[in-house]
Motif scaffolding. Structure first.
Motif, short mmCIF file in Angstrom:
data_model
loop_
_atom_site.label_atom_id
_atom_site.label_comp_id
_atom_site.label_asym_id
_atom_site.label_seq_id
_atom_site.Cartn_x
_atom_site.Cartn_y
_atom_site.Cartn_z
N GLY A 1 -15.85 11.38 30.16
CA GLY A 1 -14.99 12.51 30.44
C GLY A 1 -14.86 13.46 29.27
N PRO A 2 -15.96 13.94 28.69
CA PRO A 2 -15.89 14.80 27.52
C PRO A 2 -15.36 16.19 27.84
N SER A 3 -14.85 16.86 26.83
CA SER A 3 -14.41 18.25 26.90
C SER A 3 -13.32 18.50 27.95
N ARG A 4 -12.38 17.58 28.04
CA ARG A 4 -11.19 17.81 28.84
C ARG A 4 -10.05 18.14 27.88
N ALA A 5 -9.39 19.24 28.13
CA ALA A 5 -8.38 19.71 27.19
C ALA A 5 -7.22 18.74 27.03
N HIS A 6 -6.94 17.93 28.08
CA HIS A 6 -5.79 17.03 28.01
C HIS A 6 -6.18 15.63 27.49
N HIS A 7 -7.41 15.47 27.06
CA HIS A 7 -7.84 14.21 26.47
C HIS A 7 -8.24 14.44 25.01
N ALA A 8 -8.61 13.36 24.33
CA ALA A 8 -9.11 13.52 22.97
C ALA A 8 -10.33 14.44 22.99
N THR A 9 -10.42 15.32 22.03
CA THR A 9 -11.50 16.29 22.01
C THR A 9 -12.81 15.64 21.60
N ASP A 10 -13.89 16.39 21.79
CA ASP A 10 -15.22 15.84 21.53
C ASP A 10 -15.39 15.39 20.08
N TRP A 11 -14.76 16.08 19.15
CA TRP A 11 -14.98 15.67 17.76
C TRP A 11 -14.40 14.30 17.50
N ALA B 1 -18.51 -11.27 28.05
CA ALA B 1 -18.10 -9.96 27.56
C ALA B 1 -19.18 -8.91 27.80
N ASP B 2 -20.45 -9.31 27.75
CA ASP B 2 -21.51 -8.32 27.93
C ASP B 2 -21.74 -7.96 29.40
N SER B 3 -20.87 -8.47 30.30
CA SER B 3 -20.87 -8.03 31.69
C SER B 3 -19.67 -7.13 31.98
N ILE B 4 -18.96 -6.71 30.92
CA ILE B 4 -17.75 -5.89 31.07
C ILE B 4 -17.95 -4.54 30.40
N LEU B 5 -17.69 -3.46 31.15
CA LEU B 5 -17.80 -2.10 30.64
C LEU B 5 -16.39 -1.52 30.57
N LEU B 6 -15.89 -1.29 29.38
CA LEU B 6 -14.53 -0.82 29.15
C LEU B 6 -14.52 0.70 29.09
N GLY B 7 -13.94 1.35 30.11
CA GLY B 7 -14.04 2.79 30.23
C GLY B 7 -12.91 3.57 29.60
N HIS B 8 -13.13 4.86 29.40
CA HIS B 8 -12.13 5.84 28.94
C HIS B 8 -11.60 5.58 27.54
N LEU B 9 -12.36 4.94 26.68
CA LEU B 9 -11.85 4.64 25.35
C LEU B 9 -11.70 5.89 24.49
N ASN B 10 -12.37 6.98 24.87
CA ASN B 10 -12.19 8.23 24.15
C ASN B 10 -10.78 8.78 24.32
N ARG B 11 -10.07 8.34 25.35
CA ARG B 11 -8.72 8.85 25.59
C ARG B 11 -7.69 8.18 24.68
N PHE B 12 -8.07 7.12 24.02
CA PHE B 12 -7.17 6.40 23.11
C PHE B 12 -7.96 6.08 21.84
N PRO B 13 -8.18 7.09 21.00
CA PRO B 13 -9.12 6.94 19.86
C PRO B 13 -8.52 6.18 18.68
N ASP B 14 -8.25 4.91 18.91
CA ASP B 14 -7.70 4.04 17.87
C ASP B 14 -8.84 3.19 17.30
N GLY C 1 -19.94 11.20 32.03
CA GLY C 1 -19.26 12.46 32.26
C GLY C 1 -17.92 12.32 32.95
N ASP C 2 -17.77 11.30 33.82
CA ASP C 2 -16.53 11.05 34.56
C ASP C 2 -16.00 12.32 35.21
N THR C 3 -16.82 12.96 36.00
CA THR C 3 -16.41 14.15 36.75
C THR C 3 -15.52 13.72 37.91
N THR C 4 -14.24 14.14 37.91
CA THR C 4 -13.31 13.64 38.93
C THR C 4 -12.77 14.72 39.85
#
Length: 315
Positions: free
Chosen positions: A226-236, A195-208, A258-261
């Motif tokens: 990917g912070p401060s994207r209007a279509h994702h969960a907000t920074d707070w 498990a410590d070799s796995i990096l699970l990304g984008h969890l801010n987009r599903f804040p459960d 940052g996940d700049t795409t």
């Protein structure tokens, strides 16, 4: 001995420094046509701006076949003084011509990943093209929205095989933050990737919070990117999730990126917020909420652990 595999060579983890644990310098996918990240000068400017704020390393999660410009990464690293960790692997099937995927699977996908991790990455997006000397330092894979299709399952299996051959960490794109439990079940539960070799990304987009705690209990790294994207969960919500996970004892598993795409999301040449936002805005917020020691873990200690491996020789 563990090392972080950068495009300029292997690096002791304690030399990695302040790290953007998930970002893109170059990226080209059909879904973002017209907003490609393909300007070396803009990439250098973004890296330099990140470095000027104390940034020392960036993990570029762009895998093979979608414009990662592997051949130019060593020069960018030298020009800016910022360590770069590059990725092999594959994204979702929709981002590739079907004939390319058929060719890669036929030739042996795990062997392809291993070669890029141990011998050097292909310079372009052609599997018959020249191979450079810069090696990938991680494997990038992707789930689907709330599930896994046949392509994802084949890529996950190949990534697991390549991990067992090399020790490489595996970073996972989760579509809108979903299917992380499914991915963990396949990589860790079925294929035995630690498990410590796995990096699970984008969890801010599903804040459960419940899902986050379940994932953290496995020992995997949890990436909020990917912070401060209007279509994702907000920074707070992102900070709220990090605070909750830290309170539950999981500070040592948290990563930020940052996940700049898109070209428009760069700080210097677009509308931002870009890579500098992590250090200019988010790091001070974390220090206020969690303290300096926790912020140091998220930006320095944790990425060094997550991106390092006990690398094995080319099998």
């Amino acid at each position: 001995m563990r090392a972080v595999r950068t495009v300029l060579g292997d690096l002791a983890p304690d030399r990695l420094g302040v790290c953007d644990a998930h970002d893109h310098l170059f990226l080209r996918i059909p879904a973002l046509a017209g907003q490609e990240l393909d300007d070396p000068a803009a990439a250098e400017g973004e890296l330099a701006a990140f470095g000027a704020l104390g940034g020392a390393a960036v993990a570029q999660w762009t895998p093979f076949g979608i414009g990662r410009r592997a051949a130019g990464l060593p020069a960018l690293s030298r020009a800016t003084g910022v360590h770069l960790v590059a990725a092999t692997g594959l994204h979702q099937a929709a981002h590739y011509p079907p004939e390319l995927l058929e060719r890669l699977h036929k030739d042996g996908l795990a062997d392809f990943f291993v070669a890029e991790l141990t011998r050097g990455m292909l310079d372009g997006d052609d599997p018959d093209g020249p191979r450079g000397t810069a090696r990938a330092g991680m494997i990038k894979v992707a789930g689907m929205f709330h599930g896994l299709d046949g392509h994802a399952l084949r890529v996950l299996a190949a990534a697991a095989e390549a991990h067992h051959a090399t020790g490489a960490p595996i970073g996972v794109h989760h579509e809108m933050g979903t299917a992380a439990v499914d991915v963990l079940g396949v990589l860790h539960g079925e294929w035995g990737v630690p498990a410590d070799s796995i990096l699970l990304g984008h969890l801010n987009r599903f804040p459960d919070p419940g899902v986050h705690r379940e994932l953290a209990a496995s020992g995997a790294f949890l990436a909020f990117d990917g912070p401060s994207r209007a279509h994702h969960a907000t920074d707070w919500r992102t900070v709220e999730c990090l605070v909750a996970l830290a309170a539950a004892g999981h500070t040592g598993q948290l990563l930020l990126g940052g996940d700049t795409t898109t070209a428009g999301a760069r700080a210097l040449t677009g509308g931002g917020p870009g890579m500098p936002y992590l250090l200019r805005t988010l790091r001070p917020r974390l220090e206020r909420e969690l303290g300096g020691e926790a912020a140091e873990a998220v930006f320095v200690t944790n990425p060094a652990r997550a991106l390092s491996a006990r690398w094995r020789d080319d099998p």
